[in-house]
Design a protein around this motif. Structure first.
Motif, PDB file in Angstrom:
ATOM      1  N   LYS A  38       0.846  -1.203   0.000  1.00 42.77           N
ATOM      2  CA  LYS A  38       0.000   0.000   0.000  1.00 42.77           C
ATOM      3  C   LYS A  38       0.871   1.240   0.000  1.00 42.77           C
ATOM      4  O   LYS A  38       2.084   1.149   0.132  1.00 42.77           O
ATOM      5  N   THR A  39       0.234   2.370  -0.165  1.00 42.87           N
ATOM      6  CA  THR A  39       0.949   3.643  -0.145  1.00 42.87           C
ATOM      7  C   THR A  39       0.851   4.222   1.261  1.00 42.87           C
ATOM      8  O   THR A  39      -0.057   3.867   2.012  1.00 42.87           O
ATOM      9  N   LYS A  44      -2.308   9.065  -2.449  1.00 42.94           N
ATOM     10  CA  LYS A  44      -3.248   8.346  -3.298  1.00 42.94           C
ATOM     11  C   LYS A  44      -2.449   7.643  -4.396  1.00 42.94           C
ATOM     12  O   LYS A  44      -1.651   8.280  -5.082  1.00 42.94           O
ATOM     13  N   ALA A  45      -2.649   6.335  -4.541  1.00 41.14           N
ATOM     14  CA  ALA A  45      -1.908   5.598  -5.565  1.00 41.14           C
ATOM     15  C   ALA A  45      -2.325   6.032  -6.961  1.00 41.14           C
ATOM     16  O   ALA A  45      -3.507   6.236  -7.221  1.00 41.14           O
ATOM     17  N   VAL A  50       0.944  -2.863  -6.031  1.00 42.42           N
ATOM     18  CA  VAL A  50       1.757  -4.065  -6.260  1.00 42.42           C
ATOM     19  C   VAL A  50       1.377  -5.170  -5.272  1.00 42.42           C
ATOM     20  O   VAL A  50       1.127  -4.917  -4.108  1.00 42.42           O
ATOM     21  N   HIS A 101      12.161   2.021  -6.544  1.00 45.59           N
ATOM     22  CA  HIS A 101      12.667   2.277  -7.903  1.00 45.59           C
ATOM     23  C   HIS A 101      14.086   2.821  -7.907  1.00 45.59           C
ATOM     24  O   HIS A 101      14.624   3.085  -8.979  1.00 45.59           O
ATOM     25  N   CYS A 108      13.377  -2.703  -5.505  1.00 43.56           N
ATOM     26  CA  CYS A 108      12.853  -3.680  -6.472  1.00 43.56           C
ATOM     27  C   CYS A 108      13.517  -3.484  -7.836  1.00 43.56           C
ATOM     28  O   CYS A 108      14.110  -4.412  -8.391  1.00 43.56           O
ATOM     29  N   VAL A 109      13.380  -2.274  -8.373  1.00 49.48           N
ATOM     30  CA  VAL A 109      13.878  -2.008  -9.716  1.00 49.48           C
ATOM     31  C   VAL A 109      15.407  -2.059  -9.762  1.00 49.48           C
ATOM     32  O   VAL A 109      15.994  -2.561 -10.718  1.00 49.48           O
ATOM     33  N   PRO A 123      11.086  -8.651 -14.188  1.00 49.77           N
ATOM     34  CA  PRO A 123      10.301  -7.465 -14.571  1.00 49.77           C
ATOM     35  C   PRO A 123      10.993  -6.133 -14.258  1.00 49.77           C
ATOM     36  O   PRO A 123      11.416  -5.901 -13.129  1.00 49.77           O
ATOM     37  N   THR A 124      11.083  -5.283 -15.290  1.00 49.36           N
ATOM     38  CA  THR A 124      11.578  -3.924 -15.100  1.00 49.36           C
ATOM     39  C   THR A 124      10.583  -2.911 -15.684  1.00 49.36           C
ATOM     40  O   THR A 124      10.700  -1.717 -15.437  1.00 49.36           O
ATOM     41  N   ALA A 125       9.614  -3.388 -16.456  1.00 51.86           N
ATOM     42  CA  ALA A 125       8.591  -2.491 -17.015  1.00 51.86           C
ATOM     43  C   ALA A 125       7.517  -2.233 -15.960  1.00 51.86           C
ATOM     44  O   ALA A 125       7.172  -3.130 -15.185  1.00 51.86           O
ATOM     45  N   CYS A 129       5.014  -5.002 -12.680  1.00 54.71           N
ATOM     46  CA  CYS A 129       4.887  -4.991 -11.212  1.00 54.71           C
ATOM     47  C   CYS A 129       3.543  -4.387 -10.814  1.00 54.71           C
ATOM     48  O   CYS A 129       2.863  -4.903  -9.940  1.00 54.71           O
TER      49      CYS A 129
HETATM   50  C1  HEC Z   1      10.063  -4.246  -9.845  1.00 54.40           C
HETATM   51  C2  HEC Z   1       8.756  -3.747  -9.527  1.00 54.40           C
HETATM   52  C3  HEC Z   1       8.360  -2.362  -9.939  1.00 54.40           C
HETATM   53  C4  HEC Z   1       8.526  -1.786 -11.177  1.00 54.40           C
HETATM   54  C5  HEC Z   1       9.162  -2.377 -12.433  1.00 54.40           C
HETATM   55  C6  HEC Z   1       7.946  -0.461 -11.083  1.00 54.40           C
HETATM   56  N1  HEC Z   1       7.441  -0.248  -9.831  1.00 54.40           N
HETATM   57 FE1  HEC Z   1       6.472   1.430  -9.166  1.00 54.40          FE
HETATM   58  N2  HEC Z   1       6.278   0.625  -7.320  1.00 54.40           N
HETATM   59  C7  HEC Z   1       6.694  -0.639  -6.964  1.00 54.40           C
HETATM   60  C8  HEC Z   1       6.333  -0.859  -5.579  1.00 54.40           C
HETATM   61  C9  HEC Z   1       6.604  -2.118  -4.791  1.00 54.40           C
HETATM   62  C10 HEC Z   1       5.687   0.309  -5.117  1.00 54.40           C
HETATM   63  C11 HEC Z   1       5.094   0.529  -3.730  1.00 54.40           C
HETATM   64  C12 HEC Z   1       3.771  -0.196  -3.552  1.00 54.40           C
HETATM   65  C13 HEC Z   1       2.689   0.336  -4.436  1.00 54.40           C
HETATM   66  O1  HEC Z   1       2.519   1.580  -4.522  1.00 54.40           O
HETATM   67  O2  HEC Z   1       1.996  -0.471  -5.095  1.00 54.40           O
HETATM   68  C14 HEC Z   1       5.664   1.232  -6.236  1.00 54.40           C
HETATM   69  C15 HEC Z   1       5.114   2.519  -6.187  1.00 54.40           C
HETATM   70  C16 HEC Z   1       5.057   3.387  -7.261  1.00 54.40           C
HETATM   71  C17 HEC Z   1       4.526   4.734  -7.215  1.00 54.40           C
HETATM   72  C18 HEC Z   1       3.941   5.423  -6.001  1.00 54.40           C
HETATM   73  C19 HEC Z   1       2.534   4.955  -5.716  1.00 54.40           C
HETATM   74  C20 HEC Z   1       1.541   5.341  -6.764  1.00 54.40           C
HETATM   75  O3  HEC Z   1       0.797   4.431  -7.238  1.00 54.40           O
HETATM   76  O4  HEC Z   1       1.439   6.517  -7.177  1.00 54.40           O
HETATM   77  C21 HEC Z   1       4.615   5.252  -8.466  1.00 54.40           C
HETATM   78  C22 HEC Z   1       4.194   6.627  -8.933  1.00 54.40           C
HETATM   79  C23 HEC Z   1       5.239   4.231  -9.293  1.00 54.40           C
HETATM   80  N3  HEC Z   1       5.501   3.114  -8.528  1.00 54.40           N
HETATM   81  C24 HEC Z   1       5.514   4.383 -10.630  1.00 54.40           C
HETATM   82  C25 HEC Z   1       6.184   3.458 -11.418  1.00 54.40           C
HETATM   83  C26 HEC Z   1       6.499   3.672 -12.832  1.00 54.40           C
HETATM   84  C27 HEC Z   1       6.100   4.885 -13.645  1.00 54.40           C
HETATM   85  C28 HEC Z   1       7.192   2.561 -13.243  1.00 54.40           C
HETATM   86  C29 HEC Z   1       7.811   2.300 -14.608  1.00 54.40           C
HETATM   87  C30 HEC Z   1       8.749   3.322 -15.064  1.00 54.40           C
HETATM   88  C31 HEC Z   1       7.290   1.653 -12.095  1.00 54.40           C
HETATM   89  N4  HEC Z   1       6.663   2.232 -11.032  1.00 54.40           N
HETATM   90  C32 HEC Z   1       7.906   0.421 -12.141  1.00 54.40           C
HETATM   91  C33 HEC Z   1       7.328  -1.562  -7.762  1.00 54.40           C
HETATM   92  C34 HEC Z   1       7.679  -1.380  -9.094  1.00 54.40           C
END
Ligand code: HEC
Ligand code: HEC
Ligand code: HEC
Length: 132
Positions: A38-39, A44-45, A50, A101, A108-109, A123-125, A129
């Motif tokens: 969760k956030t 707000k997500a 994830v 990230h 994770c990333v 996964p990196t896209a 996730c």
């Molecule tokens: C390897 C897994 C992974 C990848 C790939 C990934 N994310 Fe996330 N991201 C997460 C996790 C874990 C969280 C924290 C939990 C959640 O918000 O679901 C998160 C949270 C976020 C948040 C803050 C919460 C929200 O929903 O606003 C944003 C913005 C975000 N990611 C954007 C991105 C973007 C844009 C990309 C691609 C460039 C990306 N993420 C790729 C795992 C990942």
């Protein structure tokens, strides 16, 4: 003779009682797959939240992701106040975004990118996730 035996047993029992909780903490089991993340409060997500699968991460040690310095709180949520609860910053230790990230081995990333060559399917896209 008898007294020293009683003493020995008492000391042994005490030592056992003290060590047992440490053992229990060390033997903590990873939770079931599909763990809903969760956030932090007040954020707000913008992406689908994830769901994390521990069973896909048994190559990593618990401490590769969880922090020993949190002590009894080692398995608290990442968004715990004082941990990664900063919703404004995009970088830095307390940044919520950077925890997942950031360009470091614990995120994770960060870890996925470092292993991409050895594991092309890792996964990196975004949507791999943040599943729709
Ligand atoms: C390897 C897994 C992974 C990848 C790939 C990934 N994310 Fe996330 N991201 C997460 C996790 C874990 C969280 C924290 C939990 C959640 O918000 O679901 C998160 C949270 C976020 C948040 C803050 C919460 C929200 O929903 O606003 C944003 C913005 C975000 N990611 C954007 C991105 C973007 C844009 C990309 C691609 C460039 C990306 N993420 C790729 C795992 C990942
Ligand atoms: C690759 C990273 C990673 C590894 C390795 C890992 N975990 Fe986790 N773990 C997470 C994430 C991410 C969460 C969700 C945190 C959150 O909700 O903010 C979590 C949550 C947990 C929770 C809390 C569950 C709940 O319902 O709140 C426990 C307990 C836990 N992990 C135990 C372990 C144990 C024990 C190990 C080693 C056997 C382990 N984890 C290995 C990333 C990891
Ligand atoms: C220390 C390295 C490391 C970290 C940190 C890490 N991962 Fe992974 N992750 C892996 C590896 C290695 C695999 C590939 C496992 C395999 O071979 O199937 C993987 C696979 C995955 C997969 C694909 C398998 C599945 O569960 O569907 C997802 C999604 C994933 N990770 C999400 C995350 C998220 C979200 C985080 C952060 C909360 C995270 N990972 C942190 C190493 C890591």
């Amino acid at each position: 003779m008898k007294r020293s035996l009683v003493m020995t047993l008492m000391v042994a029992a005490l030592a056992f009682a003290m060590v047992l909780p440490l053992y229990a903490a060390a033997a903590k089991k990873a939770p079931a797959d599909g763990l809903a993340m969760k956030t932090p409060e007040g954020m707000k997500a913008t992406k689908p939240l994830v769901k994390f699968n521990h069973s896909k991460h048994t190559e990593a040690k618990c401490a590769d992701c969880h922090h020993k310095k949190a002590g009894a709180n080692e398995y608290a949520g990442c968004d715990t106040k004082g941990c990664h609860a900063d919703i404004a910053a995009k970088t830095g230790k307390e940044s919520f975004y950077a925890a997942f990230h950031g360009n470091n081995a614990k995120s994770c990333v960060g870890c996925h990118k470092a292993k991409k060559e050895a594991k092309p399917n890792i996964p990196t896209a975004c949507d791999k996730c943040h599943l729709k």
